[in-house]
Design an enzyme around this catalytic site. Structure first.
Site, mmCIF file in Angstrom:
data_model
loop_
_atom_site.group_PDB
_atom_site.id
_atom_site.type_symbol
_atom_site.label_atom_id
_atom_site.label_comp_id
_atom_site.label_asym_id
_atom_site.label_seq_id
_atom_site.Cartn_x
_atom_site.Cartn_y
_atom_site.Cartn_z
ATOM 1 N N GLU A 120 0.826 -1.205 0.000
ATOM 2 C CA GLU A 120 0.000 0.000 0.000
ATOM 3 C C GLU A 120 0.865 1.262 0.000
ATOM 4 O OE1 GLU A 120 -3.808 2.004 2.247
ATOM 5 O OE2 GLU A 120 -2.619 0.521 3.317
ATOM 6 N N THR A 168 -4.799 10.340 -0.750
ATOM 7 C CA THR A 168 -4.306 10.163 0.611
ATOM 8 C C THR A 168 -3.208 11.163 0.924
ATOM 9 O OG1 THR A 168 -4.829 7.800 0.486
ATOM 10 C CG2 THR A 168 -3.296 8.493 2.204
#
Length: 291
Positions: A120, A168
Site C-alpha cells: 500500500e 491520501t
C-alpha cells in the site's frame, strides 16, 4: 491459479486516526494469481485505467517482491481508487493472502499485515496497517506499533462515495500537527467508547465514539457537501458519521431498520450539493477469503 477476495475497508473511524479500521462486507477486490518466472499485472474494473500495471508502481508488485513470489496477477477492482474505502489496501491484502498460499510461505494472517502495508505504501507513500489489517483479518482492528488486535463485530453501515477525488497524500497535508490537552482527552474517551461499542455490536456507542474534533474537521473541507451529508444522515437515524479513511467516502453507522433511509438521505444531500454519489448498504464483515 488461486483466487482471493479482499474487502473494502474504512480506516480511522473518526477518533482512531491511523489506528482503527473495519472490513466492509462489500464492495471488494478480487485478485487471481498464477506462478510465473517474473511478476506481471493486469488490472480491470472500477478505475482500472488509472492504476499502473508496472509491478514497481502497483501495490501487488511490492507484495510479490516481499514474499519472493513472482506471479501473473489479475486484479478485478470492485473498489474505486482514491475513494477512502481502502482500494489499494484491498489489492495488497488479497495478493498477500493469495501468494502466501500459492507459494506455501507459511505466514500467519497477522504476519501478512506488514507485508501488505509495504504494498500500500507504493500508492500512499507510507506503510500504514489501518486498512490492510481489517482487509486481511476482517472485523474491527486496532493497529499499533506493537501489532494488531482484532475484534469480530457485526454492525450495519452505509458507505457513501461521492464522485470527488481526494488523494491520501493531499488528505495527510491538512492534518493538524498539534492538538490541545482537552482535545486529546476527548479523543481518548471517544476511542474507548467506540472500542467498547465494537465488542458489544452497539451502534449507539460506536456512533458516539466516532466523534472527532482534530482530524475530521480539517479533512471535511476537502469534501463538497460533507457537513450537509453528515447532518442528513444523523436526521435519518444514523448514530454516527465520519469521513472514511482519507475521504472522500463518508461512513455512517446505523441500526438495521434505518439503513436504507440513511443511505437515501446521504445521496439526496450530496445531490443537493451538486455532487454525484453512490451508497453501499454494507456492514462490518470478514477479511480476505480464498476461493
Amino acid at each position: 491459479m488461486l483466487t482471493v477476495r479482499a474487502p473494502a475497508t474504512s480506516a480511522n473511524l473518526g477518533s482512531g486516526f491511523d489506528v482503527f479500521g473495519v472490513a466492509l462486507s462489500h464492495p471488494a477486490d478480487v485478485v487471481r494469481v498464477e506462478r510465473a518466472d517474473r511478476t506481471t499485472i493486469e488490472v480491470t474494473g472500477a478505475g482500472s485505467q488509472f492504476i499502473p500495471e508496472d509491478p514497481e508502481k502497483n501495490t501487488v508488485g511490492a507484495v510479490a517482491e516481499a514474499l519472493d513470489a513472482p506471479a501473473h496477477i489479475k486484479i478485478d477492482k470492485g473498489i474505486r481508487p482514491a475513494s477512502g474505502l481502502g482500494s489499494s489496501a484491498a489489492s495488497a491484502a488479497a495478493a498477500a493472502v493469495a501468494l502466501n498460499e500459492l507459494y506455501d510461505r507459511g505466514k500467519t494472517r497477522k504476519e501478512l499485515v506488514p507485508i501488505a502495508a509495504k504494498g500500500e505504501a507504493v500508492v500512499s507513500g507510507d506503510a500504514h496497517d489501518d486498512n490492510v489489517a481489517p482487509a486481511i483479518l476482517g472485523g474491527f482492528t486496532i493497529a499499533t506499533p506493537d501489532g494488531v488486535t482484532q475484534v469480530d463485530a457485526d454492525v450495519p453501515l452505509v458507505a457513501c462515495l461521492p464522485e470527488i477525488v481526494v488523494s491520501t497524500r493531499d488528505a495527510r497535508k491538512v492534518v493538524p500537527e498539534r492538538t490541545s490537552v482537552d482535545q486529546l482527552i476527548e479523543t481518548v474517551g471517544n476511542a474507548a467508547t467506540l472500542t467498547t461499542g465494537m465488542h458489544r455490536d452497539d451502534p449507539e456507542l460506536i456512533g458516539r465514539g466516532m466523534e472527532d474534533s482534530v482530524v475530521t474537521p480539517a479533512r471535511a473541507k476537502l469534501i463538497d457537501g460533507y457537513g450537509e451529508v453528515r447532518q442528513a444522515a444523523l436526521e435519518a437515524g444514523s448514530t454516527g458519521v465520519t469521513i472514511s479513511g482519507a475521504g472522500p467516502g463518508v461512513l455512517a453507522v446505523c441500526r438495521e431498520d434505518d439503513q436504507s433511509r440513511v443511505a437515501s438521505a446521504m445521496l439526496d444531500a450530496f445531490d443537493e450539493a451538486g455532487v454525484d454519489a453512490r451508497a453501499y448498504q454494507t456492514r462490518i464483515g470478514e477479511g480476505a477469503t480464498i476461493h
